[in-house]
Design a protein around this motif. Structure first.
Motif, PDB file in Angstrom:
ATOM      1  N   PRO A 265       3.840  16.719 -21.966  1.00 35.02           N
ATOM      2  CA  PRO A 265       4.683  16.365 -20.823  1.00 35.02           C
ATOM      3  C   PRO A 265       4.156  16.836 -19.479  1.00 35.02           C
ATOM      4  CG  PRO A 265       6.003  17.216 -22.641  1.00 35.02           C
ATOM      5  CD  PRO A 265       4.569  17.453 -23.007  1.00 35.02           C
ATOM      6  N   ASP A 266       3.479  17.990 -19.440  1.00 36.44           N
ATOM      7  CA  ASP A 266       3.013  18.512 -18.159  1.00 36.44           C
ATOM      8  C   ASP A 266       2.117  17.511 -17.437  1.00 36.44           C
ATOM      9  OD1 ASP A 266       4.394  20.783 -18.683  1.00 36.44           O
ATOM     10  OD2 ASP A 266       2.656  22.091 -18.935  1.00 36.44           O
ATOM     11  N   VAL A 267       1.195  16.926 -18.172  1.00 35.95           N
ATOM     12  CA  VAL A 267       0.261  15.974 -17.565  1.00 35.95           C
ATOM     13  C   VAL A 267       1.001  14.751 -17.032  1.00 35.95           C
ATOM     14  CG1 VAL A 267      -1.693  14.438 -18.002  1.00 35.95           C
ATOM     15  CG2 VAL A 267      -1.682  16.748 -18.969  1.00 35.95           C
ATOM     16  N   VAL A 268       1.944  14.255 -17.811  1.00 34.13           N
ATOM     17  CA  VAL A 268       2.695  13.055 -17.427  1.00 34.13           C
ATOM     18  C   VAL A 268       3.524  13.307 -16.177  1.00 34.13           C
ATOM     19  CG1 VAL A 268       4.543  11.494 -18.146  1.00 34.13           C
ATOM     20  CG2 VAL A 268       2.723  12.116 -19.748  1.00 34.13           C
ATOM     21  N   VAL A 269       4.258  14.415 -16.153  1.00 32.69           N
ATOM     22  CA  VAL A 269       5.093  14.737 -14.994  1.00 32.69           C
ATOM     23  C   VAL A 269       4.224  14.968 -13.768  1.00 32.69           C
ATOM     24  CG1 VAL A 269       6.704  16.430 -14.031  1.00 32.69           C
ATOM     25  CG2 VAL A 269       6.979  15.649 -16.385  1.00 32.69           C
ATOM     26  N   GLY A 270       3.134  15.702 -13.941  1.00 33.83           N
ATOM     27  CA  GLY A 270       2.241  15.946 -12.802  1.00 33.83           C
ATOM     28  C   GLY A 270       1.692  14.664 -12.224  1.00 33.83           C
ATOM     29  N   CYS A 271       1.288  13.747 -13.092  1.00 33.33           N
ATOM     30  CA  CYS A 271       0.754  12.464 -12.639  1.00 33.33           C
ATOM     31  C   CYS A 271       1.810  11.672 -11.876  1.00 33.33           C
ATOM     32  CB  CYS A 271       0.257  11.656 -13.830  1.00 33.33           C
ATOM     33  SG  CYS A 271      -0.094   9.923 -13.448  1.00 33.33           S
ATOM     34  N   ALA A 272       3.001  11.544 -12.458  1.00 31.41           N
ATOM     35  CA  ALA A 272       4.057  10.759 -11.820  1.00 31.41           C
ATOM     36  C   ALA A 272       4.389  11.295 -10.444  1.00 31.41           C
ATOM     37  CB  ALA A 272       5.308  10.761 -12.706  1.00 31.41           C
ATOM     38  N   VAL A 273       4.459  12.614 -10.328  1.00 34.46           N
ATOM     39  CA  VAL A 273       4.810  13.224  -9.048  1.00 34.46           C
ATOM     40  C   VAL A 273       3.702  13.021  -8.020  1.00 34.46           C
ATOM     41  CG1 VAL A 273       5.185  15.435  -7.902  1.00 34.46           C
ATOM     42  CG2 VAL A 273       6.405  14.896 -10.009  1.00 34.46           C
ATOM     43  N   LEU A 274       2.454  13.191  -8.432  1.00 34.00           N
ATOM     44  CA  LEU A 274       1.363  13.051  -7.472  1.00 34.00           C
ATOM     45  C   LEU A 274       1.201  11.607  -6.990  1.00 34.00           C
ATOM     46  CD1 LEU A 274      -1.289  15.512  -8.910  1.00 34.00           C
ATOM     47  CD2 LEU A 274       0.120  15.791  -6.870  1.00 34.00           C
ATOM     48  N   LEU A 275       1.532  10.647  -7.830  1.00 28.42           N
ATOM     49  CA  LEU A 275       1.536   9.261  -7.368  1.00 28.42           C
ATOM     50  C   LEU A 275       2.591   9.081  -6.271  1.00 28.42           C
ATOM     51  CD1 LEU A 275       1.195   7.293 -10.743  1.00 28.42           C
ATOM     52  CD2 LEU A 275      -0.532   7.491  -8.932  1.00 28.42           C
ATOM     53  N   GLY A 276       3.752   9.715  -6.460  1.00 25.48           N
ATOM     54  CA  GLY A 276       4.790   9.635  -5.441  1.00 25.48           C
ATOM     55  C   GLY A 276       4.405  10.350  -4.163  1.00 25.48           C
ATOM     56  N   VAL A 277       3.751  11.501  -4.284  1.00 23.46           N
ATOM     57  CA  VAL A 277       3.301  12.250  -3.106  1.00 23.46           C
ATOM     58  C   VAL A 277       2.305  11.420  -2.307  1.00 23.46           C
ATOM     59  CG1 VAL A 277       1.927  14.246  -2.366  1.00 23.46           C
ATOM     60  CG2 VAL A 277       3.738  14.531  -4.077  1.00 23.46           C
ATOM     61  N   ASP A 278       1.386  10.762  -2.994  1.00 19.21           N
ATOM     62  CA  ASP A 278       0.391   9.942  -2.301  1.00 19.21           C
ATOM     63  C   ASP A 278       1.062   8.778  -1.575  1.00 19.21           C
ATOM     64  OD1 ASP A 278      -2.626   9.590  -2.019  1.00 19.21           O
ATOM     65  OD2 ASP A 278      -2.036   7.586  -2.683  1.00 19.21           O
ATOM     66  N   ALA A 279       2.023   8.141  -2.232  1.00 19.21           N
ATOM     67  CA  ALA A 279       2.722   7.024  -1.597  1.00 19.21           C
ATOM     68  C   ALA A 279       3.447   7.476  -0.340  1.00 19.21           C
ATOM     69  CB  ALA A 279       3.706   6.402  -2.588  1.00 19.21           C
ATOM     70  N   ARG A 280       4.040   8.660  -0.395  1.00 22.17           N
ATOM     71  CA  ARG A 280       4.732   9.182   0.796  1.00 22.17           C
ATOM     72  C   ARG A 280       3.764   9.336   1.959  1.00 22.17           C
ATOM     73  NH1 ARG A 280       5.584  14.437   2.876  1.00 22.17           N
ATOM     74  NH2 ARG A 280       7.456  14.565   4.201  1.00 22.17           N
ATOM     75  N   LYS A 281       2.582   9.857   1.688  1.00 21.51           N
ATOM     76  CA  LYS A 281       1.594  10.036   2.753  1.00 21.51           C
ATOM     77  C   LYS A 281       1.121   8.691   3.304  1.00 21.51           C
ATOM     78  CE  LYS A 281      -0.147  14.537   1.162  1.00 21.51           C
ATOM     79  NZ  LYS A 281       0.279  15.272   2.369  1.00 21.51           N
ATOM     80  N   VAL A 282       0.928   7.718   2.417  1.00 19.79           N
ATOM     81  CA  VAL A 282       0.483   6.401   2.878  1.00 19.79           C
ATOM     82  C   VAL A 282       1.578   5.729   3.694  1.00 19.79           C
ATOM     83  CG1 VAL A 282      -0.224   4.097   2.124  1.00 19.79           C
ATOM     84  CG2 VAL A 282      -1.170   6.124   1.003  1.00 19.79           C
ATOM     85  N   ARG A 283       2.815   5.872   3.287  1.00 18.33           N
ATOM     86  CA  ARG A 283       3.923   5.299   4.052  1.00 18.33           C
ATOM     87  C   ARG A 283       4.012   5.932   5.434  1.00 18.33           C
ATOM     88  NH1 ARG A 283       8.550   3.140   0.956  1.00 18.33           N
ATOM     89  NH2 ARG A 283       9.923   4.587   2.059  1.00 18.33           N
ATOM     90  N   ALA A 284       3.769   7.250   5.496  1.00 16.63           N
ATOM     91  CA  ALA A 284       3.752   7.919   6.794  1.00 16.63           C
ATOM     92  C   ALA A 284       2.591   7.419   7.650  1.00 16.63           C
ATOM     93  CB  ALA A 284       3.656   9.433   6.606  1.00 16.63           C
ATOM     94  N   ALA A 285       1.439   7.214   7.012  1.00 19.68           N
ATOM     95  CA  ALA A 285       0.272   6.703   7.745  1.00 19.68           C
ATOM     96  C   ALA A 285       0.557   5.316   8.315  1.00 19.68           C
ATOM     97  CB  ALA A 285      -0.942   6.660   6.824  1.00 19.68           C
ATOM     98  N   LEU A 286       1.227   4.470   7.558  1.00 18.10           N
ATOM     99  CA  LEU A 286       1.592   3.145   8.054  1.00 18.10           C
ATOM    100  C   LEU A 286       2.476   3.259   9.291  1.00 18.10           C
ATOM    101  CD1 LEU A 286       2.344   1.470   4.613  1.00 18.10           C
ATOM    102  CD2 LEU A 286       0.685   0.605   6.284  1.00 18.10           C
ATOM    103  N   GLU A 287       3.428   4.169   9.259  1.00 16.09           N
ATOM    104  CA  GLU A 287       4.335   4.328  10.399  1.00 16.09           C
ATOM    105  C   GLU A 287       3.601   4.819  11.634  1.00 16.09           C
ATOM    106  OE1 GLU A 287       8.472   6.671  11.532  1.00 16.09           O
ATOM    107  OE2 GLU A 287       7.921   6.339   9.435  1.00 16.09           O
ATOM    108  N   ILE A 288       2.697   5.791  11.447  1.00 15.51           N
ATOM    109  CA  ILE A 288       1.963   6.319  12.595  1.00 15.51           C
ATOM    110  C   ILE A 288       1.021   5.263  13.162  1.00 15.51           C
ATOM    111  CG2 ILE A 288       0.295   8.059  13.357  1.00 15.51           C
ATOM    112  CD1 ILE A 288       3.121   9.120  12.819  1.00 15.51           C
ATOM    113  N   SER A 289       0.350   4.520  12.303  1.00 18.59           N
ATOM    114  CA  SER A 289      -0.570   3.486  12.796  1.00 18.59           C
ATOM    115  C   SER A 289       0.183   2.401  13.545  1.00 18.59           C
ATOM    116  CB  SER A 289      -1.355   2.872  11.631  1.00 18.59           C
ATOM    117  OG  SER A 289      -0.509   2.110  10.783  1.00 18.59           O
ATOM    118  N   ALA A 290       1.404   2.100  13.103  1.00 20.50           N
ATOM    119  CA  ALA A 290       2.211   1.094  13.791  1.00 20.50           C
ATOM    120  C   ALA A 290       2.579   1.544  15.205  1.00 20.50           C
ATOM    121  CB  ALA A 290       3.478   0.800  12.992  1.00 20.50           C
ATOM    122  N   ARG A 291       2.492   2.854  15.459  1.00 16.46           N
ATOM    123  CA  ARG A 291       2.769   3.407  16.786  1.00 16.46           C
ATOM    124  C   ARG A 291       1.497   3.584  17.609  1.00 16.46           C
ATOM    125  NH1 ARG A 291       6.724   8.472  15.142  1.00 16.46           N
ATOM    126  NH2 ARG A 291       8.354   7.261  14.067  1.00 16.46           N
ATOM    127  N   GLY A 292       0.380   3.153  17.053  1.00 16.10           N
ATOM    128  CA  GLY A 292      -0.877   3.256  17.784  1.00 16.10           C
ATOM    129  C   GLY A 292      -1.831   4.296  17.254  1.00 16.10           C
TER     130      GLY A 292
END
Length: 303
Positions: A265-292
């Protein structure tokens, strides 16, 4: 450990290559336009839902939907115990569907597939009143009211409890997240909570904490596994710092889970969470780029 666990963990580790990474997300945030970022993402790990010309909102949603797709695939490789952990974590998407249905009717829902808890049934609700009825008859439980805010807060607390109960490795994260939600609603928004929300918050925060009359009182009364997220936070106006701390802790803990040996389970939970963490950063990057694309300090705060 079963062959299904072995195959699932191998699959999980391979999915981690489908991330942009912290450095890559910051580089995306430096782009001067949203379209530049979309062009780059369309050829990368999030290409499944990204198209040039998308709006910021559609692009951010596509990034999140890509993570959900990966979780659906991952769950299919796992034994029942592992799939249930992924389903509990993926409850965020069902919560988002519920919130959007009562706040922004007509928004296309996330496609949950086998990770759904009650969504096919909840999707039939044509009004907030019907949504409350459907929730009350589902594992999510009665939110305690039919106004959109009460429904949103109710299902968020229900999700936190669900994660804590079904994913033991995530109990501290769930408790910390519930503390943030409680503090934001009671002492930043200064809104009362419906009785079911208070009851669910008490499961994670402690009965004494949910009766707090002030932010300082809450911080002092929080149960041990929830107290960490508000330490050194002086008042509701600094909850944004606590949220950053929450994400940092979750990301660090997930990396530690991935360093465990063997398959489980440790590997599975770690993977799922890190995929979510990466998506959060990419979503933030999209917002900042949209502001210039400037200043990047704004990205560092958001992500």
């Amino acid at each position: 450990m079963s062959a299904a666990w072995s195959a699932g963990c191998v699959r999980a580790r391979s999915m981690l290559s489908r991330r942009v990474g912290a450095g890559g997300a910051r580089e995306l945030a430096s782009r001067a336009s949203l379209e530049e970022v979309l062009q780059q993402l369309a050829a990368g790990p999030y290409q499944r839902g990204i198209r040039p010309g998308q709006s910021l909102e559609d692009a951010q949603r596509a990034v999140a939907a890509t993570v959900l797709w990966h979780l659906r695939v991952l769950a299919g490789w796992l034994p029942r115990e592992g799939a249930e952990s992924v389903r509990a974590l993926a409850g965020w998407f069902e919560v988002a569907n519920v919130v959007e249905q009562v706040q922004q009717p007509g928004t296309p829902p996330y496609l949950l597939g086998s990770l759904a808890v009650s969504w096919p049934r909840l999707a039939r609700a044509a009004s907030p009143e019907q949504m409350r009825e459907e929730l009350a008859a589902s594992p999510w439980g009665d939110p305690g009211g039919s106004d959109p805010r009460t429904i949103a807060v109710g299902v968020q607390f229900a999700w936190a409890v669900r994660v804590a109960e079904r994913v033991p490795r995530a109990q501290d994260w769930a408790a910390g997240g519930a503390a943030l939600l409680f503090a934001r609603e009671r002492f930043l928004a200064e809104q009362p909570l419906a009785e079911p929300a208070v009851r669910r918050a008490a499961v994670l925060l402690g009965a004494d904490a949910v009766g707090s009359a002030s932010f300082a009182d809450l911080r002092a009364r929080l149960r041990g596994d929830a107290r960490w997220v508000l330490s050194d936070v002086d008042g509701p106006g600094e909850l944004w710092r606590a949220e950053v701390r929450w994400w940092d802790r979750v990301a660090r803990d997930a990396l530690k889970l991935l360093r465990t040996t063997g398959f489980g389970p440790d590997v599975v939970v770690g993977c799922a969470v890190l995929l979510g963490v990466d998506a959060r950063k990419v979503r933030a990057a999209l917002e900042i780029s949209a502001r210039g694309g400037r200043p990047l300090e704004a990205f560092d705060v958001l992500a």
